[in-house]
Design an enzyme around this catalytic site. Structure first.
Site, PDB file in Angstrom:
ATOM      1  N   LEU A   4       1.086  -1.374   0.055  1.00 50.44           N
ATOM      2  CA  LEU A   4       0.076  -0.098   0.034  1.00 50.44           C
ATOM      3  C   LEU A   4       1.201   1.492   0.093  1.00 50.44           C
ATOM      4  CD1 LEU A   4      -2.724  -1.310   2.693  1.00 50.44           C
ATOM      5  CD2 LEU A   4      -2.802  -1.085  -0.005  1.00 50.44           C
ATOM      6  N   GLU A   5       0.937   1.867  -1.183  1.00 49.50           N
ATOM      7  CA  GLU A   5       1.791   3.233  -1.374  1.00 49.50           C
ATOM      8  C   GLU A   5       1.260   4.530  -0.954  1.00 49.50           C
ATOM      9  OE1 GLU A   5       4.036   3.239  -4.892  1.00 49.50           O
ATOM     10  OE2 GLU A   5       4.301   0.571  -4.770  1.00 49.50           O
ATOM     11  N   ASN A   6      -0.266   4.343  -0.526  1.00 49.19           N
ATOM     12  CA  ASN A   6      -0.858   5.459  -0.208  1.00 49.19           C
ATOM     13  C   ASN A   6      -1.224   5.415   1.273  1.00 49.19           C
ATOM     14  OD1 ASN A   6      -0.836   6.558  -2.863  1.00 49.19           O
ATOM     15  ND2 ASN A   6      -2.012   4.811  -3.754  1.00 49.19           N
TER      16      ASN A   6
END
Length: 422
Positions: free
Chosen positions: A246-248
Site C-alpha cells: 500500500l503506497e498511499n
C-alpha cells in the site's frame, strides 16, 4: 511497485543534524541484585531482565542470541539498567530535551502483541530466497503467463488485487490487455498455472496495493472485509499468502487486525510479506514500520523498495546515502535490523532494470555485494554495518517481466549467489 505509467521519482533528501545537552541527576545508590545470566540460546521478549558482565539489562522486544553488552543503547534491543551485584550505580542520565529530527529513528515502541518464542512459519520458503513481482497488465515489459515465470524465483507476487465497492475488500481479475498479449489467458488457466508453480516448489502470493492501489483498511469493518476477501482469493486461486504494498498510506492498527484474522482463517503456513517504500522504513513510529513490528510474530519478510527515493539517512545517522549504491542498501537495511526485525525478515527490493523504476537501479552484482556486506561484512562500501546478519533473507525485484525483458540478468546473477550466503 509501479503499474503502467511512468515512475515518479520521489526525491527525499534527509540531511539533518542535531544536538542536545546531557544532564545528570540522582544520587549514587546501591546496585540491584543481578538478574539471571543472559543465555545466547534463550528467547527473550519485551520486559525480560537478564544480567551480563555485572550489569542488568531489559529486553525491548523479541530477541535471541543478541548480547546485551553489545546490543544495548537508545536504538538497540537491550536497555542497560546499570551495574548489579554490589557497588554503586552511576548517576542516571536524563534523555536530551531536544526533539530528534523526524528522519532519525526514535526509541522503538515494542510490538503490542508479544511475539512467540519460536520463529514464525514461512510456508517452506528457503533460508535465502528470491522474490519477483508478476505483472497482471501489459506496460511494455515482456508479457508472461504465470507458468512462464523463470525457475530462479522462489516467491512470486501477483500484482495486483483490485479494490471493490466495499471498503477493505479486494478481488482479482485477469487483465484483458495481458490476456491478449499472451495469446489468450483464462481464469482456469491462471489457477492451473498456480498449481504448476506449486508443483515446482514455488510459492505465490497476491499483492495488494501498488502505485495505483486504492485499498483502505481504516476501520474494524474494513479489516473484516479485507481478511474475508483475501481468504476467499486464497481458497479460489490457491495463493499461499498476501503481500502488503500500500503506497498511499495504511492504518497499522486495523491492518494488523486484518492480517491476524486472515492468519486465524488460513493457518500457520500463511505467508505475509510487505513491500514498503524507502521512506516508510526510516522511523519505527511510522505506520508501515509499526505494522511490521506489531505483527513480527506472524510476518514472513519485508522487502523495502530501495529505489525511487533520492538520498536518505542510514542507521548511523551520519550522512545521507545516495540511492543506487551499496552504501545505500546496507545503511538503510540496517535500520529495521537494528530496530526490532529479525534478519530473516529483511530482504532487499530493487528494480530489475533502468526501465523498471525512475531511479535507484543498481547492477545485480551490487545487490550481491550488499548481501555479502550484511551477511558476513565483506564487499562493503564505506559504510560498515554494526553487526553481521547471516540470516538476511534475500532479494526482491520489480519486476519479473522487466527482468525477462532484460534477458533475466537480475535473477540469473543474484539467485546463484544466494546459495553462497551463510
Amino acid at each position: 511497485m509501479k503499474r503502467s505509467r511512468s515512475v515518479i521519482l520521489a526525491t527525499v533528501t534527509a540531511l539533518v543534524a542535531g544536538g542536545a545537552a546531557t544532564w545528570f541527576s540522582g544520587e549514587a545508590s546501591a546496585a540491584a541484585a543481578c538478574a539471571p545470566a543472559w543465555s545466547p540460546t534463550a528467547v527473550y521478549v519485551n520486559g525480560n531482565v537478564v544480567s551480563q558482565n555485572s550489569h542488568n539489562y531489559t529486553a525491548k522486544w523479541w530477541t535471541q542470541n543478541e548480547s546485551p553488552a553489545v546490543r544495548s543503547g537508545q536504538w538497540d534491543v537491550w536497555a542497560d539498567n546499570g551495574v548489579c551485584g554490589g557497588g554503586t550505580t552511576p548517576p542516571t542520565t536524563t534523555p536530551p530535551t531536544t526533539t530528534p529530527p523526524t528522519t532519525t529513528p526514535p526509541t522503538t515502541t515494542p510490538p503490542t502483541t508479544t511475539p512467540p518464542t519460536t520463529t514464525p512459519p514461512n510456508g517452506s520458503l528457503p533460508k535465502h530466497f528470491l522474490t519477483g513481482y508478476w505483472q497482471n497488465f501489459d506496460n511494455g515489459a515482456a508479457p508472461l503467463k504465470l507458468a512462464d515465470v523463470p525457475g530462479t524465483y522462489d516467491l512470486i507476487a501477483v500484482a495486483f488485487a483490485d479494490a471493490t465497492a466495499t471498503q477493505g475488500a479486494v478481488t482479482f481479475n485477469l487483465d484483458p490487455g495481458l490476456a491478449t498479449a499472451v495469446g489468450g489467458y483464462t481464469t482456469a488457466q491462471f489457477k492451473a498455472d498456480i498449481a504448476t508453480l506449486h508443483s515446482r516448489g514455488k510459492k505465490v502470493v497476491i499483492s495488494v496495493g501498488g502505485e495505483k492501489g486504492t485499498v483502505a483498511v481504516n476501520s474494524a469493518a474494513a479489516a473484516t472485509a479485507f481478511a474475508d476477501s483475501v481468504h476467499s482469493l486464497i481458497q479460489t486461486y490457491g495463493f499461499d499468502g498476501v503481500d502488503i504494498d500500500l503506497e498511499n498510506g495504511l492504518n497499522p492498527t486495523y491492518m494488523a487486525s486484518a492480517l491476524r484474522s486472515l492468519r486465524a482463517k488460513t493457518g500457520a503456513n500463511l505467508i505475509i510479506t510487505m513491500a514498503p517504500q524507502t521512506i516508510d522504513m526510516q522511523n519505527p513510529q511510522s505506520s508501515y514500520f509499526k505494522l511490521a513490528l506489531d505483527i513480527k510474530d506472524i510476518l514472513t519478510v519485508v522487502f523495502t523498495q530501495y529505489y525511487n527515493s533520492g538520498s536518505m539517512l542510514g542507521c548511523d545517522n551520519n550522512a545521507a546515502y545516495s540511492q543506487g549504491t551499496v552504501n545505500f542498501l546496507t545503511a538503510l537495511a540496517c535500520i529495521p535490523l537494528q530496530n526490532g526485525l529479525r534478519p530473516d525478515q529483511i530482504a532487499l527490493g530493487l528494480p530489475a532494470s533502468t526501465r523498471a523504476a525512475g531511479g535507484g537501479y543498481v547492477a545485480p552484482s551490487v545487490v550481491n555485494n550488499a548481501l555479502d556486506c550484511l551477511a558476513r561484512a565483506t564487499n562493503c562500501g564505506t559504510f560498515k554495518p554494526p553487526a553481521t546478519y547471516p540470516g538476511i533473507r534475500g532479494a526482491m525485484t520489480w519486476s519479473i517481466n522487466w527482468d525477462v525483458t532484460n534477458g533475466n540478468a537480475w535473477a540469473n546473477t543474484i539467485d546463484p549467489h544466494l546459495a553462497t550466503l551463510p
